[in-house]
Design a protein around this motif. Structure first.
Motif, PDB file in Angstrom:
ATOM      1  N   GLY A 155      -6.489   5.199  -6.549  1.00 48.35           N
ATOM      2  CA  GLY A 155      -7.188   6.442  -6.245  1.00 48.35           C
ATOM      3  C   GLY A 155      -6.600   7.595  -7.034  1.00 48.35           C
ATOM      4  O   GLY A 155      -5.433   7.929  -6.865  1.00 48.35           O
ATOM      5  N   THR A 186       0.344   5.545  -0.176  1.00 46.42           N
ATOM      6  CA  THR A 186      -0.494   6.735  -0.241  1.00 46.42           C
ATOM      7  C   THR A 186       0.400   7.941  -0.491  1.00 46.42           C
ATOM      8  O   THR A 186       1.275   8.247   0.315  1.00 46.42           O
ATOM      9  N   LEU A 188      -2.973  -3.909  -9.112  1.00 45.57           N
ATOM     10  CA  LEU A 188      -3.661  -3.115  -8.090  1.00 45.57           C
ATOM     11  C   LEU A 188      -5.098  -3.579  -7.891  1.00 45.57           C
ATOM     12  O   LEU A 188      -5.769  -3.963  -8.847  1.00 45.57           O
ATOM     13  N   ILE A 189      -5.557  -3.489  -6.648  1.00 45.96           N
ATOM     14  CA  ILE A 189      -6.974  -3.701  -6.367  1.00 45.96           C
ATOM     15  C   ILE A 189      -7.656  -2.357  -6.113  1.00 45.96           C
ATOM     16  O   ILE A 189      -8.872  -2.261  -6.115  1.00 45.96           O
ATOM     17  N   HIS A 190      -6.839  -1.316  -5.892  1.00 50.03           N
ATOM     18  CA  HIS A 190      -7.379   0.039  -5.729  1.00 50.03           C
ATOM     19  C   HIS A 190      -6.399   1.053  -6.303  1.00 50.03           C
ATOM     20  O   HIS A 190      -5.210   1.013  -6.007  1.00 50.03           O
ATOM     21  N   GLU A 228       0.841  -1.197   0.000  1.00 46.47           N
ATOM     22  CA  GLU A 228       0.000   0.000   0.000  1.00 46.47           C
ATOM     23  C   GLU A 228       0.875   1.245   0.000  1.00 46.47           C
ATOM     24  O   GLU A 228       1.839   1.326   0.752  1.00 46.47           O
ATOM     25  N   LYS A 250      -0.571  -3.280  -4.162  1.00 49.90           N
ATOM     26  CA  LYS A 250      -1.997  -3.602  -4.317  1.00 49.90           C
ATOM     27  C   LYS A 250      -2.872  -2.352  -4.254  1.00 49.90           C
ATOM     28  O   LYS A 250      -3.919  -2.294  -4.880  1.00 49.90           O
ATOM     29  N   VAL A 251      -2.448  -1.368  -3.464  1.00 50.56           N
ATOM     30  CA  VAL A 251      -3.226  -0.144  -3.273  1.00 50.56           C
ATOM     31  C   VAL A 251      -2.327   1.053  -3.559  1.00 50.56           C
ATOM     32  O   VAL A 251      -1.259   1.184  -2.967  1.00 50.56           O
ATOM     33  N   GLU A 284      -2.752   5.180  -3.821  1.00 52.57           N
ATOM     34  CA  GLU A 284      -3.613   6.345  -3.616  1.00 52.57           C
ATOM     35  C   GLU A 284      -2.855   7.589  -4.056  1.00 52.57           C
ATOM     36  O   GLU A 284      -1.825   7.941  -3.480  1.00 52.57           O
TER      37      GLU A 284
END
Length: 88
Positions: A68, A23, A64-66, A21, A42-43, A45
């Motif tokens: 943003g 961000t 990626l599953i997310h 992850e 995977k994430v 942002e």
């Protein structure tokens, strides 16, 4: 690393081989190249940056599953958000 004045995502991020992850919201990022992202990610942002073109992000991206991308300045999406670019 939100609100840290980050302007780019470079190859140094590849050192984090188990990173899942990340961000980077509210920074000054203009573009992200998928070759600089760990394949374990995977994430991702990236909200509230200055991204206007996502083409470099969509060339062999990590699974990626997310993703943003809200509150950016994306001017062209084309077919970059289809299964042709984002394989499971």
């Amino acid at each position: 690393m939100a609100r840290m004045g980050v302007t780019e995502v470079d190859e140094n991020l590849l050192k984090f081989k188990a990173l899942e992850e990340l961000t980077l919201s509210a920074n000054r990022i203009i573009t992200v190249n998928s070759k600089n992202l760990p394949t374990s990610l995977k994430v991702l942002e990236l909200c509230a940056n200055q991204i206007s073109d996502i083409s470099a992000l969509c060339v062999r991206p990590p699974p990626l599953i997310h993703l943003g991308l809200g509150s950016n300045k994306i001017s062209f999406i084309g077919d970059y958000l289809t299964g042709d670019y984002w394989k499971k």
